[in-house]
Design an enzyme around this catalytic site. Sequence first.
Site, short mmCIF file in Angstrom:
data_model
loop_
_atom_site.label_atom_id
_atom_site.label_comp_id
_atom_site.label_asym_id
_atom_site.label_seq_id
_atom_site.Cartn_x
_atom_site.Cartn_y
_atom_site.Cartn_z
NE ARG A 267 -3.59 -2.42 2.34
CZ ARG A 267 -4.59 -2.71 3.18
NH1 ARG A 267 -4.92 -1.85 4.13
NH2 ARG A 267 -5.24 -3.83 3.07
NE ARG A 282 -0.93 5.37 8.65
CZ ARG A 282 -2.20 5.01 8.52
NH1 ARG A 282 -2.64 4.52 7.40
NH2 ARG A 282 -3.04 5.16 9.53
CD GLU A 354 -8.41 -1.22 10.77
OE1 GLU A 354 -8.40 0.03 10.81
OE2 GLU A 354 -8.70 -1.87 9.75
CB SER A 357 -11.02 -4.48 8.48
OG SER A 357 -12.03 -3.52 8.40
NE ARG A 397 -1.28 -0.85 12.03
CZ ARG A 397 -2.36 -0.40 11.40
NH1 ARG A 397 -3.56 -0.82 11.76
NH2 ARG A 397 -2.25 0.47 10.43
#
Length: 429
Positions: A267, A282, A354, A357, A397
């Site tokens: 990403r 990140r 997070e 999801s 994470r």
Amino acid sequence: MLDIKRIRETPDEVRQAIENKNEKGNPDEVIALDLRRREIISEVERLKNLRNVVSQEIAHLKKDRQDAEEKITEMKSVGETIKQLDEELRTADERLREQLLRLPNLCDASVPVGRTADDNAEVRSWIPPHTMRLNEDPEHTVLDHLELGRKLDILDFDRGAKISGSGFPLYIGEGATLERALINFMLDTHLRDHGYREIFPPFVVNTDSMVGTGQLPKMAEDMYRCAEDDLYLIPTAEVPITNMYRDEILEADRLPSSFCGYSACFRREAGSYGKQTKGFLRVHQFNKVELVKFVHPEHSYDELESLVANVERILQLLEIPYRILLLCTGDTSFSSAKTYDIEVWSPAEETWLEASSCSNFEDFQARRAGIRFRPEGKGSKPQFVHTLNGSGLATSRLMVALLENCQTPEGKIIIPKVLQPYTGFTTIG
RNA sequence: GGAGAGGUGGGUGAGUGGCUGAAACCAACGGUUUGCUAAACCGUCAUACUGGGAAACUGGUAUCGAGGGUUCGAAUCCCUCCCUCUCCGCCA
């Protein structure tokens, strides 16, 4: 993609739902384009019918050796008109599809209406006993994952940056082994205990696949793209796995179909600078085990709950504290109708991160990607499946939470029991 | 990278300008027969869009890898592109 009929019939509901989602999108424009499109269709089809009928007559005349010149001349000009109208229709179709692709999915009625993350609803949380002690012990200096990684020589973000750029983590020694152990443990658990079938997908995909799952056209600037070959690096294994059945009609007995696959995820995270960016918080490349389901529309919400339960089980086995949020309308992603986020606890940041999801996309992706099934029973028409997916989970994470939660006062890491067969060691440091 | 072959319905596979949305076979589905299973026989069996209808249903259009061209008319002829396969070269 939304059903054009739904937009046509209940434009106000659609408008409200888009607004609730904090998305832009104009159903009126779509409705106008749709109307114009159907006008053209009725005219051009009338002419094509005429042409087909007269061509048939010409065939018969020629067979009987009669003169057909007059009809041929007539059809010549009809042909010209058809060509023009076809061109107009093509443009109208294209513009309509373009607009439709940019309209977000609508949220399920069970999703709380809200604008920001503050409006998300905590559904439940799970905290193993030792974690509380860790955070409450004033004698225990809690190191963050960066310090732990540096001290133990298992993570090297600086050298990762030298090799590739910032956000490309380098795992070393026990760190690399631990990463691999996590991936294998998660895969094995989902395959063995949760009934998923393993997929090892390609890490680059074509444009159609990216459109199919909804990353394109909206998120183009977040993707790494190989312009030379018009291929994209996948941001998640959701893309290749969901697109396995693009433009296919599945037999009803194939549903539900549940798949689990590891992939590296890429990403660009454009525009996210200044947010939580240190270390693993990140990154541009990370590892993820993804869960994807193709299900019958009637069962998709039950399947969503079981998907979340599958992810929770991983965290419980690893003894990592987590909580589950039901995202409000404004925080639910473009393609999703309902999303649960699973967040893991970072004792160093003293915050939730997070890590997964889990979403039900209903028929939004299926409509874009043309994934249908044939319901049981004779003469049944194909219907769109419902697709779901969830991270089960992302290791970056998870690694933060694992290192920080499993550290001892001496700065060692105690490997969770379930991982020990995979790592071959019980502590780091 | 070089050379060749090929892309037709769920599958195999016919089809070189009009009667082909597409033969035949297989699979699937419904039925008949059968003590059960099997077999046999009969029938049904693409998708999308669009119009009519409350609906059952029904009219039309499109689709033979994609796009363009020729023609009154294209699965069929021409052009471009994509993909797959085989052989050679290179390479993990």
